[in-house]
Scaffold this motif. Structure first.
Motif, PDB file in Angstrom:
ATOM      1  N   SER A 158     -17.310 -11.381  25.923  1.00 42.50           N
ATOM      2  CA  SER A 158     -18.062 -10.641  26.918  1.00 42.50           C
ATOM      3  C   SER A 158     -17.161 -10.169  28.040  1.00 42.50           C
ATOM      4  O   SER A 158     -16.055 -10.659  28.224  1.00 42.50           O
ATOM      5  CB  SER A 158     -19.186 -11.512  27.493  1.00 42.50           C
ATOM      6  OG  SER A 158     -18.648 -12.512  28.322  1.00 42.50           O
ATOM      7  N   HIS A 167     -16.895 -15.726  27.090  1.00 38.95           N
ATOM      8  CA  HIS A 167     -17.799 -15.685  25.939  1.00 38.95           C
ATOM      9  C   HIS A 167     -19.217 -15.870  26.416  1.00 38.95           C
ATOM     10  O   HIS A 167     -19.475 -16.665  27.328  1.00 38.95           O
ATOM     11  CB  HIS A 167     -17.468 -16.791  24.937  1.00 38.95           C
ATOM     12  CG  HIS A 167     -16.214 -16.545  24.173  1.00 38.95           C
ATOM     13  ND1 HIS A 167     -14.977 -16.893  24.652  1.00 38.95           N
ATOM     14  CD2 HIS A 167     -16.014 -15.966  22.963  1.00 38.95           C
ATOM     15  CE1 HIS A 167     -14.054 -16.532  23.757  1.00 38.95           C
ATOM     16  NE2 HIS A 167     -14.652 -15.972  22.732  1.00 38.95           N
ATOM     17  N   GLU A 168     -20.097 -15.174  25.764  1.00 36.26           N
ATOM     18  CA  GLU A 168     -21.517 -15.403  25.975  1.00 36.26           C
ATOM     19  C   GLU A 168     -22.075 -16.096  24.750  1.00 36.26           C
ATOM     20  O   GLU A 168     -21.656 -15.804  23.630  1.00 36.26           O
ATOM     21  CB  GLU A 168     -22.259 -14.067  26.132  1.00 36.26           C
ATOM     22  CG  GLU A 168     -22.068 -13.403  27.464  1.00 36.26           C
ATOM     23  CD  GLU A 168     -22.656 -11.989  27.478  1.00 36.26           C
ATOM     24  OE1 GLU A 168     -23.140 -11.540  26.421  1.00 36.26           O
ATOM     25  OE2 GLU A 168     -22.595 -11.366  28.549  1.00 36.26           O
ATOM     26  N   GLN A 219     -25.445 -16.298  22.721  1.00 31.89           N
ATOM     27  CA  GLN A 219     -26.607 -15.430  22.591  1.00 31.89           C
ATOM     28  C   GLN A 219     -27.542 -15.955  21.515  1.00 31.89           C
ATOM     29  O   GLN A 219     -27.111 -16.316  20.423  1.00 31.89           O
ATOM     30  CB  GLN A 219     -26.149 -14.010  22.197  1.00 31.89           C
ATOM     31  CG  GLN A 219     -25.339 -13.306  23.271  1.00 31.89           C
ATOM     32  CD  GLN A 219     -26.214 -12.497  24.219  1.00 31.89           C
ATOM     33  OE1 GLN A 219     -27.443 -12.451  24.068  1.00 31.89           O
ATOM     34  NE2 GLN A 219     -25.583 -11.874  25.210  1.00 31.89           N
ATOM     35  N   ASP A 223     -30.101  -7.932  25.638  1.00 32.78           N
ATOM     36  CA  ASP A 223     -28.698  -7.580  25.442  1.00 32.78           C
ATOM     37  C   ASP A 223     -28.493  -6.987  24.056  1.00 32.78           C
ATOM     38  O   ASP A 223     -29.170  -7.358  23.105  1.00 32.78           O
ATOM     39  CB  ASP A 223     -27.800  -8.812  25.585  1.00 32.78           C
ATOM     40  CG  ASP A 223     -27.825  -9.345  27.003  1.00 32.78           C
ATOM     41  OD1 ASP A 223     -28.324  -8.638  27.894  1.00 32.78           O
ATOM     42  OD2 ASP A 223     -27.360 -10.474  27.221  1.00 32.78           O
ATOM     43  N   LEU A 239     -25.773  -6.607  21.034  1.00 34.14           N
ATOM     44  CA  LEU A 239     -24.559  -7.239  20.529  1.00 34.14           C
ATOM     45  C   LEU A 239     -24.024  -6.451  19.348  1.00 34.14           C
ATOM     46  O   LEU A 239     -24.790  -5.911  18.554  1.00 34.14           O
ATOM     47  CB  LEU A 239     -24.858  -8.671  20.069  1.00 34.14           C
ATOM     48  CG  LEU A 239     -25.745  -9.513  20.976  1.00 34.14           C
ATOM     49  CD1 LEU A 239     -26.021 -10.860  20.315  1.00 34.14           C
ATOM     50  CD2 LEU A 239     -25.086  -9.717  22.325  1.00 34.14           C
ATOM     51  N   ASN A 294     -20.342  -8.173  23.169  1.00 31.41           N
ATOM     52  CA  ASN A 294     -21.564  -7.610  23.744  1.00 31.41           C
ATOM     53  C   ASN A 294     -21.338  -6.161  24.121  1.00 31.41           C
ATOM     54  O   ASN A 294     -20.232  -5.635  24.058  1.00 31.41           O
ATOM     55  CB  ASN A 294     -22.078  -8.449  24.914  1.00 31.41           C
ATOM     56  CG  ASN A 294     -21.230  -8.291  26.153  1.00 31.41           C
ATOM     57  OD1 ASN A 294     -20.241  -7.568  26.167  1.00 31.41           O
ATOM     58  ND2 ASN A 294     -21.604  -8.983  27.200  1.00 31.41           N
ATOM     59  N   GLU A 306     -21.439  -4.439  26.938  1.00 32.54           N
ATOM     60  CA  GLU A 306     -20.589  -4.056  28.072  1.00 32.54           C
ATOM     61  C   GLU A 306     -19.111  -4.026  27.679  1.00 32.54           C
ATOM     62  O   GLU A 306     -18.347  -3.186  28.103  1.00 32.54           O
ATOM     63  CB  GLU A 306     -20.743  -5.041  29.233  1.00 32.54           C
ATOM     64  CG  GLU A 306     -22.109  -5.038  29.876  1.00 32.54           C
ATOM     65  CD  GLU A 306     -22.747  -6.409  29.830  1.00 32.54           C
ATOM     66  OE1 GLU A 306     -22.130  -7.366  30.325  1.00 32.54           O
ATOM     67  OE2 GLU A 306     -23.846  -6.536  29.266  1.00 32.54           O
ATOM     68  N   GLU A 310     -29.223 -13.894  26.300  1.00 33.91           N
ATOM     69  CA  GLU A 310     -28.040 -14.634  26.738  1.00 33.91           C
ATOM     70  C   GLU A 310     -28.461 -15.994  27.275  1.00 33.91           C
ATOM     71  O   GLU A 310     -29.208 -16.092  28.238  1.00 33.91           O
ATOM     72  CB  GLU A 310     -27.300 -13.851  27.817  1.00 33.91           C
ATOM     73  CG  GLU A 310     -26.007 -14.518  28.216  1.00 33.91           C
ATOM     74  CD  GLU A 310     -25.293 -13.793  29.347  1.00 33.91           C
ATOM     75  OE1 GLU A 310     -25.668 -12.648  29.663  1.00 33.91           O
ATOM     76  OE2 GLU A 310     -24.376 -14.396  29.921  1.00 33.91           O
ATOM     77  N   ASN A 352     -22.815 -18.659  29.287  1.00 33.93           N
ATOM     78  CA  ASN A 352     -21.677 -17.787  29.510  1.00 33.93           C
ATOM     79  C   ASN A 352     -20.542 -18.648  30.035  1.00 33.93           C
ATOM     80  O   ASN A 352     -20.731 -19.415  30.967  1.00 33.93           O
ATOM     81  CB  ASN A 352     -22.055 -16.720  30.557  1.00 33.93           C
ATOM     82  CG  ASN A 352     -21.232 -15.444  30.441  1.00 33.93           C
ATOM     83  OD1 ASN A 352     -21.431 -14.517  31.184  1.00 33.93           O
ATOM     84  ND2 ASN A 352     -20.295 -15.381  29.511  1.00 33.93           N
TER      85      ASN A 352
END
Length: 428
Positions: free
Chosen positions: A201, A212-213, A215, A223, A225, A235, A237, A260, A263
């Motif tokens: 992320s 890292h997220e 999820q 979100d 992915l 992800n 973003e 999410e 994180n």
RNA sequence: CGGGGUGUAGCGCAGUCUGGUAGCGCGUUUGUCUGGGGGGCAAAAGGUCGCGGGUUCGAAUCCCGCCACUCCGACCA
């Protein structure tokens, strides 16, 4: 902390009809079941029922954080603005809620605690011998988000577990980061979450390079992915460039939705540098520690569990998260034999330290079953004339992480305590 | 913050266009029948119709202002 309760005294409002404004299944169920009550836009009261679930999730997190040598502590929710000005985030973060005291001093309601923990750590740490360490807290956060969504999925106030580790070297940070990474998967598994993945992320307001997220893959997620067969996962973003092709192997990326639920960041020296935290290294020189941080949205985890595991009638908890372990339902009979027995079972289980709920109301069966589905104790005992005629108590299961097909459908009326204890351990 | 929507009994809603003494379902209380998936009958309680101002003989209804909530977007555990 053994919880026992008669259902009529449980200070929780279950709804019969529609829930206005609920957009997801999980949000509807959480409100309908009386787990959460909206106090203001973006702020929910956790009812006795919802709070007991959250507390169980918290305790799972505590155990796993302690297992990786985390030390629990508690920092203030509100903080003077000075620390936030030291790092520049007082001006750079959009979602900080700020206010002035009567005397005109600037305060913030902490949206996260890097500044606060670093201030504490720099007062404690003098020598390399004191590192590494990780401290964490479980606490209410407030973020002035522009928009709230789907009950506890996105709120302004929420409960977060936030942990912070300090290290001499990047290698040591990476080693610990991996331990925490693994601990997170254990936490989610113990909470009963199934479809969890991790993605790389963006680091956003937190800073650092690697993040890292975690999820929960779910349609209701907000979100997006990108997942590749080769193992690459990111992800939106982070991977907003050519979104259809994997940067690692060139293959087509799969697009899924996620919630999410955690994180973690390798922060590096962003905070320790700007806040001038130093220690004396083994070679006698002054050095700056490197840092990691690790968050889990605790209240959001509860929402995520409901979102993932529910049927049309209510949530499906597991043994570790259910607000009650056993619910005893007495069905009305003319001879008045069922209620006294239901009461007796309730008291016996209570004295065995089992969290038990009793429904001995003078109501019809359908209403009791509907309520039981919403409260969702994994083990449901039904005392009725029908089964009492054979000296049996009926037992039903509401779990989805165990096969219950081999478990009994009835229990002998003379030997229920041991049987139920056995069932609890089988379903745990 | 932009664009929509909604505020009427504890909950869900109708009534607002076309102004005329506040309604429905569920829930609650009482009685009664019923008794294995939110049951039936009878009765009762419960409202400053979001707030403030205006128009009118009269406003839930029309006009102005504000507030709250909500959905979509931008922002994020």
């Amino acid at each position: 902390m053994v919880k026992k309760m008669r259902i009529e005294n449980l200070c929780v409002n279950r709804l019969y009809g529609d829930v206005a404004g609920a957009t997801t299944r999980g949000h509807k169920i959480a409100v309908k079941g009386g787990y959460i009550y909206q106090t203001f836009q973006g702020g929910y009261t956790l009812t006795p029922l919802g709070w007991s679930v959250v507390r169980k999730i918290e305790n799972i997190i505590r155990e796993e954080m302690n297992n990786i040598d985390g030390q629990e502590m508690l920092m203030p929710v509100v903080c003077g603005a000075d620390l936030w000005k030291e790092t520049g985030r007082y001006d750079s973060m959009d979602n900080i809620a700020k206010f002035k005291s009567r005397s005109g001093a600037d305060y913030v309601i902490c949206p996260t605690h890097e500044e606060v923990v670093t201030d504490y750590a720099r007062s404690v740490i003098k020598s390399y011998r004191q590192m590494p360490f990780m401290v964490y807290q479980i606490q209410t956060k407030f973020r002035d988000e522009l928009r709230v969504r789907a009950g506890l999925i996105r709120t302004r106030e929420f409960i977060m577990k936030d942990g912070y580790s300090f290290h001499e070297t990047q290698e040591d940070l990476e080693k610990y980061y991996k331990r925490c990474f693994d601990a997170y998967y254990k936490i989610y598994k113990r909470c009963g979450l199934k479809n969890v993945t991790d993605v790389m992320s963006a680091t956003g307001d937190m800073g650092g390079k690697i993040a890292h997220e975690f999820q929960l893959i779910n349609e209701m997620g907000e979100d997006t992915l990108y997942i590749c067969d080769c193992g690459f996962r990111a992800n939106k973003e982070l991977e907003e460039t050519d979104s259809s092709v994997c940067p690692k192997c060139g293959k087509q990326l799969n697009k899924v939705r996620g919630i999410e639920i955690g994180n973690i960041f390798q922060l590096g020296k962003k905070y320790t540098d700007s806040m001038h935290m130093t220690y004396t290294a083994e070679d006698g020189t002054e050095k700056t520690p490197t840092m990691g941080c690790y968050g889990i949205g605790v209240s959001r985890v509860m929402a995520a569990i409901i979102e993932e595991s529910a049927d049309d009638n209510g949530p499906i908890w597991n043994m570790a998260t259910a607000p009650f372990t056993v619910e005893v339902i007495g069905l009305v009979d003319k001879e008045n034999k069922t209620m006294p027995l239901a009461e007796k079972i309730y008291n016996d289980l209570k004295s065995e330290g089992i969290e038990v709920l009793l429904d001995a109301r003078d109501n019809r069966a359908g209403e009791k079953f509907a309520d039981a589905d919403l409260i969702a104790a994994p083990i449901r005992l039904i005392v009725s004339t029908k089964n009492l005629a054979n000296n049996q108590i009926e037992v039903k299961y509401r779990v989805n992480d165990h096969d219950t097909s081999d478990l009994p459908n009835t229990i002998d009326v003379n030997n229920y305590v041991d049987t139920i204890k056995d069932l609890i351990s089988k379903l745990s």
